[in-house]
Design a protein around this motif. Structure first.
Motif, mmCIF file in Angstrom:
data_model
loop_
_atom_site.group_PDB
_atom_site.id
_atom_site.type_symbol
_atom_site.label_atom_id
_atom_site.label_comp_id
_atom_site.label_asym_id
_atom_site.label_seq_id
_atom_site.Cartn_x
_atom_site.Cartn_y
_atom_site.Cartn_z
ATOM 1 N N ARG A 60 -38.515 49.121 -4.002
ATOM 2 C CA ARG A 60 -39.746 49.006 -3.217
ATOM 3 C C ARG A 60 -39.977 47.572 -2.748
ATOM 4 O O ARG A 60 -40.460 47.341 -1.630
ATOM 5 N N PHE A 61 -39.641 46.607 -3.585
ATOM 6 C CA PHE A 61 -39.824 45.204 -3.211
ATOM 7 C C PHE A 61 -39.091 44.887 -1.912
ATOM 8 O O PHE A 61 -39.656 44.301 -0.981
ATOM 9 N N TRP A 62 -37.829 45.296 -1.823
ATOM 10 C CA TRP A 62 -37.036 44.968 -0.640
ATOM 11 C C TRP A 62 -37.354 45.894 0.534
ATOM 12 O O TRP A 62 -37.289 45.470 1.699
ATOM 13 N N LEU A 63 -37.720 47.139 0.262
ATOM 14 C CA LEU A 63 -38.157 48.012 1.344
ATOM 15 C C LEU A 63 -39.445 47.478 1.970
ATOM 16 O O LEU A 63 -39.633 47.541 3.192
ATOM 17 N N ASP A 64 -40.339 46.946 1.143
ATOM 18 C CA ASP A 64 -41.560 46.355 1.671
ATOM 19 C C ASP A 64 -41.260 45.135 2.537
ATOM 20 O O ASP A 64 -41.987 44.844 3.492
ATOM 21 N N LEU A 65 -40.191 44.421 2.228
ATOM 22 C CA LEU A 65 -39.811 43.283 3.053
ATOM 23 C C LEU A 65 -39.245 43.732 4.395
ATOM 24 O O LEU A 65 -39.249 42.981 5.365
ATOM 25 N N GLY A 66 -38.759 44.970 4.461
ATOM 26 C CA GLY A 66 -38.314 45.515 5.730
ATOM 27 C C GLY A 66 -36.856 45.908 5.825
ATOM 28 O O GLY A 66 -36.393 46.258 6.922
ATOM 29 N N VAL A 67 -36.116 45.871 4.711
ATOM 30 C CA VAL A 67 -34.707 46.243 4.804
ATOM 31 C C VAL A 67 -34.590 47.728 5.128
ATOM 32 O O VAL A 67 -35.490 48.529 4.840
ATOM 33 N N ASP A 68 -33.461 48.096 5.715
ATOM 34 C CA ASP A 68 -33.255 49.458 6.190
ATOM 35 C C ASP A 68 -32.465 50.325 5.225
ATOM 36 O O ASP A 68 -32.210 51.503 5.522
ATOM 37 N N GLY A 69 -32.076 49.759 4.100
ATOM 38 C CA GLY A 69 -31.351 50.563 3.134
ATOM 39 C C GLY A 69 -30.619 49.707 2.124
ATOM 40 O O GLY A 69 -30.711 48.468 2.127
ATOM 41 N N PHE A 70 -29.865 50.399 1.262
ATOM 42 C CA PHE A 70 -29.176 49.739 0.159
ATOM 43 C C PHE A 70 -27.750 50.244 0.051
ATOM 44 O O PHE A 70 -27.489 51.446 0.157
ATOM 45 N N ARG A 71 -26.844 49.339 -0.164
ATOM 46 C CA ARG A 71 -25.504 49.674 -0.621
ATOM 47 C C ARG A 71 -25.556 49.592 -2.140
ATOM 48 O O ARG A 71 -25.915 48.552 -2.706
ATOM 49 N N ILE A 72 -25.242 50.669 -2.824
ATOM 50 C CA ILE A 72 -25.424 50.773 -4.266
ATOM 51 C C ILE A 72 -24.106 50.467 -4.961
ATOM 52 O O ILE A 72 -23.151 51.252 -4.903
ATOM 53 N N ASP A 73 -24.045 49.317 -5.582
ATOM 54 C CA ASP A 73 -22.838 48.880 -6.284
ATOM 55 C C ASP A 73 -22.594 49.779 -7.496
ATOM 56 O O ASP A 73 -23.507 50.092 -8.259
ATOM 57 N N VAL A 74 -21.338 50.192 -7.668
ATOM 58 C CA VAL A 74 -20.936 51.035 -8.809
ATOM 59 C C VAL A 74 -21.895 52.223 -8.949
ATOM 60 O O VAL A 74 -22.391 52.539 -10.024
ATOM 61 N N ALA A 75 -22.148 52.909 -7.841
ATOM 62 C CA ALA A 75 -23.079 54.043 -7.856
ATOM 63 C C ALA A 75 -22.593 55.179 -8.736
ATOM 64 O O ALA A 75 -23.371 56.052 -9.120
ATOM 65 N N HIS A 76 -21.324 55.157 -9.065
ATOM 66 C CA HIS A 76 -20.727 56.209 -9.894
ATOM 67 C C HIS A 76 -20.754 55.863 -11.376
ATOM 68 O O HIS A 76 -20.311 56.673 -12.199
ATOM 69 N N GLY A 77 -21.257 54.675 -11.752
ATOM 70 C CA GLY A 77 -21.034 54.198 -13.115
ATOM 71 C C GLY A 77 -22.253 54.119 -14.009
ATOM 72 O O GLY A 77 -22.115 53.778 -15.186
ATOM 73 N N MET A 78 -23.450 54.404 -13.498
ATOM 74 C CA MET A 78 -24.649 54.105 -14.287
ATOM 75 C C MET A 78 -24.805 55.000 -15.520
ATOM 76 O O MET A 78 -25.490 54.632 -16.469
ATOM 77 N N VAL A 79 -24.202 56.176 -15.516
ATOM 78 C CA VAL A 79 -24.314 57.115 -16.641
ATOM 79 C C VAL A 79 -22.959 57.243 -17.324
ATOM 80 O O VAL A 79 -21.938 57.428 -16.664
ATOM 81 N N LYS A 80 -22.977 57.143 -18.643
ATOM 82 C CA LYS A 80 -21.756 57.259 -19.434
ATOM 83 C C LYS A 80 -21.739 58.594 -20.183
ATOM 84 O O LYS A 80 -22.792 59.168 -20.455
ATOM 85 N N ALA A 81 -20.561 59.080 -20.510
ATOM 86 C CA ALA A 81 -20.446 60.343 -21.237
ATOM 87 C C ALA A 81 -21.111 60.229 -22.605
ATOM 88 O O ALA A 81 -21.020 59.180 -23.259
ATOM 89 N N PRO A 82 -21.789 61.286 -23.059
ATOM 90 C CA PRO A 82 -22.443 61.244 -24.376
ATOM 91 C C PRO A 82 -21.465 60.872 -25.485
ATOM 92 O O PRO A 82 -20.336 61.360 -25.527
ATOM 93 N N GLY A 83 -21.906 59.981 -26.359
ATOM 94 C CA GLY A 83 -21.076 59.561 -27.477
ATOM 95 C C GLY A 83 -20.048 58.507 -27.141
ATOM 96 O O GLY A 83 -19.331 58.038 -28.032
ATOM 97 N N LEU A 84 -19.927 58.138 -25.872
ATOM 98 C CA LEU A 84 -18.959 57.113 -25.438
ATOM 99 C C LEU A 84 -17.570 57.383 -26.025
ATOM 100 O O LEU A 84 -17.003 56.574 -26.759
ATOM 101 N N PRO A 85 -16.962 58.523 -25.696
ATOM 102 C CA PRO A 85 -15.690 58.913 -26.326
ATOM 103 C C PRO A 85 -14.519 58.042 -25.892
ATOM 104 O O PRO A 85 -14.501 57.480 -24.794
#
Length: 550
Positions: free
Chosen positions: A212-237
């Protein structure tokens, strides 16, 4: 974290208007050409040898003339710069090396005035080890609530001296570092980049606030770094095998592409949609199949996902056709456009990849690949300098390298510095107009004088003018770019040649090392190399791509 000047109040505090040349076009991203700016290497305004936001702003006319639709800025946030700014200490502050918050605001407004949208990086998988949260966690000690925002674990073995599991860092070495009090923390990248625990509610709340901070400044979107990595498998096998970095994007891994990431992205889509004007999310996501990648761009998730299979495809017509077909099929199944890319700040430039040591051949193939990419339905990303035909710099002395993977083993090749060399703008000697002094944070080859923007401008045979012409035609021809203009249809072609048509348009790609004669598909309007035609037949040059009007 508090700041004296907030994004939402910056414009009113400075008395600026909100006039913009950017149209609120619904679905603008579906066929957009987006230019990646690696801020540190784009343009230096103050002579310290490091690119900055004022430097980017000063060079926006180049991007407008090139004909791109949007600019993607790599991280410029407060950071110790252990990994080129992808180790963020404060997500709402500009690092002094790049300027300040007012410079970011000025840049967004200047881009909008030129009709350019602005996408900024967000780094949600990990923070810097200098982030207040991580400092608090280290000070608090084992089992403290503040450590729950990250992945802290006791070690294995009798005295806990072994890492909690066998995961390896993408940069090489173990993905765990032990703290003085005996705990271990997870970092899928450098030790200075501890991974966040997205099961903790404060993490989700904080990043919603950051967006929200950057959207309020006026940016048009986000490139999400490591968008595939934020969740890890349960138990970290355990994974049970080494060289794990080589498995990314090819095999399932317990730390990447877990189904739980999609819940995060759906919540972010709701946030983006709550703002006026189309704001987009772009996933940097590695997945084992095109079908898994397409999950990131379902109608209620993100708008785009980088197509790394296309980037990694060899110079081979059959392989390229397979990747194109599978990519289009996967994204069309979820109603999303395909996103194409040839290079970025993490890979060897495609001029060098395609050339295999042969510079002229690599440049010929890179020019052809650019026309192929820009002819395909969907959105395309350009990496700064590719419009100049820049090659990878492979002979950097070890002492000047900055890539944190360089001194680690068994991870990435540690040679990402070679694609991050500051851009050459003008002149015959380094730093080629990069800044007002003779300094640049990485040395430029002395032979780049013929590759500068100034040297190539007005030369009809230059790579820069090829890109300018291609982007102009892409806007003018309805059969180009837009995924909604009509289907791509493959036509019979000799081995080593691709020929496809779209409404009113055809594209030929000759990947062979010798010229080839075939019936003319139409009237040639642009080619990466000189084409001979008598109107009935055409002689396609080797390693070339040609656009035709039917």
């Amino acid at each position: 974290m508090t700041h004296e000047l907030t994004a939402a109040g910056l414009a009113s505090a400075s008395g600026k208007t909100t006039e913009s040349a950017v149209e609120d076009t619904v679905g603008w991203w579906r066929d957009a050409v987006i230019y990646q700016v690696y801020v540190r290497s784009f343009a230096d305004s103050d002579g310290d040898g490091i690119g900055d936001l004022r430097g980017v702003r000063s060079r926006l006319p180049h991007l407008a003339r090139l004909g791109v639709d949007a600019v993607w800025l790599t991280p410029f946030y407060a950071s110790p710069q252990a990994d080129g700014g992808y180790d963020v200490a404060d997500y709402r502050a500009v690092d002094p090396v790049f300027g300040d918050l007012a410079d970011a605001d000025d840049l967004v407004r200047a881009a909008h005035a030129l009709g350019l949208r602005v996408i900024v990086d967000v780094v949600p998988n990990h923070t810097s080890d200098r982030h207040p949260w991580f400092r608090e966690a280290l000070a608090a000690g084992p089992a403290s609530p503040s450590r729950a925002r990250y992945h802290f674990r006791p070690g294995r073995g009798a005295d806990g001296c072994e890492p909690p599991n066998d995961w390896e860092s993408v940069f090489g070495g173990p993905a765990w570092t032990r703290t003085p009090d005996g705990d271990w923390y997870l970092h899928l990248f450098a030790p200075q980049q501890p991974d966040l625990n997205w099961e903790h509610p404060e993490v989700a709340e904080e990043f919603a606030s950051v967006l929200r901070f950057w959207l309020d400044l006026g940016v048009d979107g986000f490139r999400i770094d490591v968008a595939h990595g934020m969740v890890k498998a349960p138990g970290l096998p355990d994974i049970g095998r080494g060289a794990q970095a080589t498995l990314i994007g090819t095999e399932p891994l317990p730390f990447f592409d877990q189904d739980g990431v999609h819940e995060i992205h759906r919540s972010w889509r709701l946030l983006l949609d709550s703002y006026e004007g189309p704001r987009i999310g772009v996933a940097e996501a590695w997945a084992p199949t095109s079908e898994r990648l397409a999950l990131y761009v379902r109608p209620d998730e993100l708008h785009q996902a980088f197509n790394f299979r296309f980037l990694n495809c060899p110079w081979d017509a059959a392989a390229m056709r397979t990747v194109i077909e599978e990519s289009l099929a996967a994204t069309s199944a979820v109603g999303a456009p395909t996103t194409w890319v040839l290079s970025n700040h993490d890979v060897v430039r495609h001029v060098t990849r395609y050339g295999n040591g042969d510079g002229p051949r690599g440049l010929a193939r890179a020019r052809a690949a650019a026309l192929l990419m820009l002819a395909l339905p969907g959105s395309a990303y350009l990496y700064q300098g590719e419009e100049l035909g820049l090659p990878e710099v492979t002979d950097l002395p070890d002492e000047v390298r900055r890539d944190p993977a360089f001194r680690r083993t068994a991870g990435q090749d540690g040679l990402r510095d070679g694609c991050r060399i500051p851009l050459p703008w003008s002149g015959l000697e380094p730093p080629f107009g990069f800044g007002p002094s003779g300094r640049s944070w990485l040395p430029q080859p002395r032979g780049w004088g013929s590759l500068t923007v100034a040297a190539q401008t007005g030369n009809p045979h230059s790579t820069l003018e090829l890109y300018r012409a291609a982007l102009e035609l892409r806007r003018a021809l309805p059969g180009l770019g837009s995924p909604d203009a009509g289907p791509l249809a493959w036509q019979p072609a000799p081995e080593g040649v691709l020929l496809f048509t779209r409404p009113g348009f055809a594209c030929t790609l000759n990947t062979r090392t010798e010229p080839l004669e075939l019936p003319s598909p139409g009237r040639p309007v642009l080619s990466s190399a000189p084409v001979e035609t008598d109107g009935r037949t055409v002689r396609l040059p080797p390693d070339s791509c040609t656009w035709w009007v039917l």
